[in-house]
Design a protein around this motif. Structure first.
Motif, PDB file in Angstrom:
ATOM      1  N   ALA A  16       0.864  -1.038  -0.183  1.00 44.54           N
ATOM      2  CA  ALA A  16      -0.021   0.022   0.086  1.00 44.54           C
ATOM      3  C   ALA A  16       0.877   1.225   0.022  1.00 44.54           C
ATOM      4  O   ALA A  16       1.697   1.272   0.757  1.00 44.54           O
ATOM      5  N   GLN A  17       0.616   2.398  -1.108  1.00 47.32           N
ATOM      6  CA  GLN A  17       1.156   3.545  -1.061  1.00 47.32           C
ATOM      7  C   GLN A  17       0.581   4.630  -0.633  1.00 47.32           C
ATOM      8  O   GLN A  17       0.988   5.593  -0.057  1.00 47.32           O
ATOM      9  N   SER A  18      -0.768   4.604  -0.849  1.00 46.47           N
ATOM     10  CA  SER A  18      -1.451   5.916  -0.515  1.00 46.47           C
ATOM     11  C   SER A  18      -2.949   5.214  -0.135  1.00 46.47           C
ATOM     12  O   SER A  18      -3.598   4.720  -0.684  1.00 46.47           O
ATOM     13  N   VAL A  19      -3.720   6.358   0.470  1.00 49.40           N
ATOM     14  CA  VAL A  19      -4.929   6.013   0.833  1.00 49.40           C
ATOM     15  C   VAL A  19      -5.699   7.337   0.590  1.00 49.40           C
ATOM     16  O   VAL A  19      -5.393   8.593   1.136  1.00 49.40           O
ATOM     17  N   MET A  20      -6.946   7.275  -0.089  1.00 48.06           N
ATOM     18  CA  MET A  20      -7.573   8.312  -0.275  1.00 48.06           C
ATOM     19  C   MET A  20      -9.083   8.163   0.005  1.00 48.06           C
ATOM     20  O   MET A  20      -9.630   7.304   0.018  1.00 48.06           O
ATOM     21  N   ALA A  21      -9.671   9.200   0.967  1.00 48.82           N
ATOM     22  CA  ALA A  21     -10.943   9.166   1.488  1.00 48.82           C
ATOM     23  C   ALA A  21     -11.989  10.042   1.026  1.00 48.82           C
ATOM     24  O   ALA A  21     -11.413  10.992   0.306  1.00 48.82           O
ATOM     25  N   SER A  22     -13.048   9.568   0.660  1.00 50.96           N
ATOM     26  CA  SER A  22     -14.258  10.295   0.023  1.00 50.96           C
ATOM     27  C   SER A  22     -15.353   9.825   0.964  1.00 50.96           C
ATOM     28  O   SER A  22     -15.560   9.179   1.614  1.00 50.96           O
ATOM     29  N   GLY A  23     -16.432  10.927   0.536  1.00 51.23           N
ATOM     30  CA  GLY A  23     -18.052  10.730   1.002  1.00 51.23           C
ATOM     31  C   GLY A  23     -17.817  11.791   2.233  1.00 51.23           C
ATOM     32  O   GLY A  23     -17.168  12.448   2.523  1.00 51.23           O
ATOM     33  N   VAL A  24     -18.956  11.293   3.131  1.00 41.71           N
ATOM     34  CA  VAL A  24     -19.240  12.132   4.290  1.00 41.71           C
ATOM     35  C   VAL A  24     -18.735  11.400   5.534  1.00 41.71           C
ATOM     36  O   VAL A  24     -19.320  10.356   5.868  1.00 41.71           O
ATOM     37  N   TRP A  25     -18.060  11.745   6.116  1.00 42.51           N
ATOM     38  CA  TRP A  25     -17.280  11.258   7.514  1.00 42.51           C
ATOM     39  C   TRP A  25     -18.024  12.039   8.694  1.00 42.51           C
ATOM     40  O   TRP A  25     -17.176  12.650   9.355  1.00 42.51           O
ATOM     41  N   GLN A  26     -19.304  11.988   8.795  1.00 40.85           N
ATOM     42  CA  GLN A  26     -19.825  12.445   9.972  1.00 40.85           C
ATOM     43  C   GLN A  26     -20.737  11.358  10.779  1.00 40.85           C
ATOM     44  O   GLN A  26     -20.535  10.187  10.198  1.00 40.85           O
ATOM     45  N   VAL A  27     -20.851  11.725  11.914  1.00 45.55           N
ATOM     46  CA  VAL A  27     -21.590  10.561  12.703  1.00 45.55           C
ATOM     47  C   VAL A  27     -22.697   9.879  12.359  1.00 45.55           C
ATOM     48  O   VAL A  27     -22.880   8.583  12.432  1.00 45.55           O
ATOM     49  N   ALA A  66       0.612   7.759   2.148  1.00 48.07           N
ATOM     50  CA  ALA A  66       0.334   9.128   1.879  1.00 48.07           C
ATOM     51  C   ALA A  66      -1.033   9.295   2.034  1.00 48.07           C
ATOM     52  O   ALA A  66      -1.912   8.266   1.636  1.00 48.07           O
ATOM     53  N   TRP A  67      -1.743  10.160   2.579  1.00 46.22           N
ATOM     54  CA  TRP A  67      -3.046  10.297   3.160  1.00 46.22           C
ATOM     55  C   TRP A  67      -3.710  11.434   2.359  1.00 46.22           C
ATOM     56  O   TRP A  67      -2.906  12.489   2.228  1.00 46.22           O
ATOM     57  N   ASP A  68      -4.714  11.243   1.552  1.00 39.13           N
ATOM     58  CA  ASP A  68      -5.525  12.499   0.808  1.00 39.13           C
ATOM     59  C   ASP A  68      -6.940  12.405   1.315  1.00 39.13           C
ATOM     60  O   ASP A  68      -7.659  11.632   1.097  1.00 39.13           O
ATOM     61  N   LEU A  69      -7.112  13.326   1.891  1.00 33.56           N
ATOM     62  CA  LEU A  69      -8.430  13.886   2.573  1.00 33.56           C
ATOM     63  C   LEU A  69      -9.095  15.041   1.758  1.00 33.56           C
ATOM     64  O   LEU A  69     -10.345  15.031   2.243  1.00 33.56           O
ATOM     65  N   SER A  70      -8.697  15.276   0.610  1.00 32.96           N
ATOM     66  CA  SER A  70      -9.354  16.392  -0.249  1.00 32.96           C
ATOM     67  C   SER A  70     -10.686  16.450  -0.765  1.00 32.96           C
ATOM     68  O   SER A  70     -11.319  17.161  -1.132  1.00 32.96           O
ATOM     69  N   GLN A  71     -10.963  14.476  -0.873  1.00 37.90           N
ATOM     70  CA  GLN A  71     -12.141  14.375  -1.644  1.00 37.90           C
ATOM     71  C   GLN A  71     -13.192  14.133  -0.655  1.00 37.90           C
ATOM     72  O   GLN A  71     -14.556  13.866  -1.095  1.00 37.90           O
ATOM     73  N   VAL A  72     -12.996  14.468   0.756  1.00 32.61           N
ATOM     74  CA  VAL A  72     -14.181  14.191   1.709  1.00 32.61           C
ATOM     75  C   VAL A  72     -15.093  15.320   1.778  1.00 32.61           C
ATOM     76  O   VAL A  72     -14.403  16.607   1.437  1.00 32.61           O
ATOM     77  N   ASP A  73     -16.395  15.043   1.377  1.00 34.05           N
ATOM     78  CA  ASP A  73     -17.417  15.889   1.306  1.00 34.05           C
ATOM     79  C   ASP A  73     -17.638  16.764   2.681  1.00 34.05           C
ATOM     80  O   ASP A  73     -17.586  18.088   2.564  1.00 34.05           O
TER      81      ASP A  73
END
Length: 377
Positions: free
Chosen positions: A19-30, A56-63
């Motif tokens: 694993a090289q990078s992780v990208m998060a997306s969507g709604v990260w709310q309760v 490498a972490w990419d959270l720019s796509q998190v709504d």
């Protein structure tokens, strides 16, 4: 039903499969994270990724993200920012607050090796404070009794009568039941032992002396302390919480004359009568058990009882009852007046009052036993 923009993690792997990078997306709310089974899957993924600090972490796509979602990432990063992290500008402030909060450390409290001296000193100070307040309460009671004796026509007769009813008459049922059962148990156990040595006739002596001199007054006092003592403390405590005591002072009504003295006088009158009642019920229970176990008739039991128990023991029992009643009322009033205007103090004060009243009664019974050790045998 699946919520839109479900939080997802996309993991990119190198040619070797690492694993090289992780990208998060969507709604990260309760509300999104609360979907059934989703949080467990995310935590499982984070657990696997914790072993790879060079990701490498990419959270720019998190709504959108709240503190719950941000804390999940923060825990997965080992509570520090990864070296390669891409955030949306709107997320910077949120993670900055979490990072700042994590940097605070609570001061370590050092426990002194002499801390037991402080605890002991505080306990002694509290004890002497209670003792001072109790002695002051007795002094005010003596003054109120003197006023009552000088002018009985203006005395709180209705309050005394009401307290006799509540503390005495309403306690007849429970004292009769417990007294009867104690008499049955004591007679049954004593009869089993005496029958082995042919001493059946001495059962009257054992029951008479133990019940009339000791068990009757002590049993009635413990029941009254648990029943009426707690009621007195709770009543005064509620009056303290609802500021009724302050209103009485504003109207010029003495707490001691209208609240404390009637309760003390009522229990001083009620307790000897309850002692006689408890003694009678316990002896009836003992006679019934003796009739079944040893075949001793009721007539024989009643004929032998006056010879087995001298009159002075009845007087000692009545004196104990009056003393115990006054002590229970004083202890209950003492703790009732010290309750603070909150419900927690009310519950704690009532419990402390009952425990203290029972302890004081047992100590007073020990004093009676020492003073009258050579009387009535």
């Amino acid at each position: 039903m699946q919520i839109e923009n479900t939080p997802t993690l996309s993991i990119e792997h190198s040619a070797g499969g690492a694993a090289q990078s992780v990208m998060a997306s969507g709604v990260w709310q309760v509300h999104a994270l609360s979907q059934k089974g989703l949080l467990k899957r995310i935590n499982r993924s984070f657990t696997d990724l914790k072993k790879k600090p060079s990701l490498a972490w990419d959270l720019s796509q998190v709504d959108s993200i709240d503190h719950i979602g941000a804390q999940l990432f923060w825990n997965a990063w080992g509570k520090k920012r990864p070296s390669q992290l891409k955030l949306d500008p709107r997320q910077e402030e949120l993670f900055a607050r979490i990072e700042k909060a994590g940097s605070h450390t609570l001061p370590r409290t050092r426990v002194s090796p002499l801390n037991w001296i402080i605890v002991l000193g505080a306990g002694l100070l509290s004890f002497f404070e209670h003792l001072h307040g109790f002695i002051e309460l007795i002094g005010r009671l003596v003054q109120d009794l003197g006023r009552f004796i000088r002018r009985p026509a203006t005395g709180p007769w209705r309050e005394i009568s009401a307290n006799i009813y509540h503390s005495g008459f309403q306690a007849l049922g429970i004292t009769a039941l417990v007294g009867f059962l104690i008499g049955v148990v004591l007679s049954y156990l004593s009869a089993q032992q005496l029958s082995q040595f042919g001493g059946d006739i001495y059962l009257v002596n054992i029951l008479g002396m133990s019940i009339v001199r000791e068990l009757g007054p002590l049993l009635a006092a413990i029941l009254v302390a648990g029943r009426s003592g707690s009621s007195i403390t709770a009543q005064l405590g509620v009056m303290k919480v609802t500021e009724e005591l302050d209103a009485m002072l504003v109207m010029g009504i003495s707490h001691g004359y209208r609240l404390i003295m009637p309760k003390v006088v009522a229990l001083a009158i009620s307790m000897p009568l309850l002692v006689v009642w408890t003694d009678a019920m316990a002896l009836i229970g003992g006679m019934a058990s003796a009739k079944i176990e040893l075949g001793l008739s009721f007539r024989y039991f009643l004929q032998k009882l006056p010879d087995a128990v001298p009159l002075i023991n009845y007087i000692i029992g009545l004196l104990k009852g009056m003393t115990f009643g006054m002590l229970i009322a004083l202890v209950s009033c003492h703790f009732g007046l010290r309750i603070k205007p909150n419900t927690e103090s009310l519950g704690r004060g009532t419990t402390t009052s009952v425990v203290t009243a029972i302890t004081v009664v047992i100590l007073a019974d020990a004093v009676f036993a020492i003073i009258f050790s050579g009387v009535g045998f």
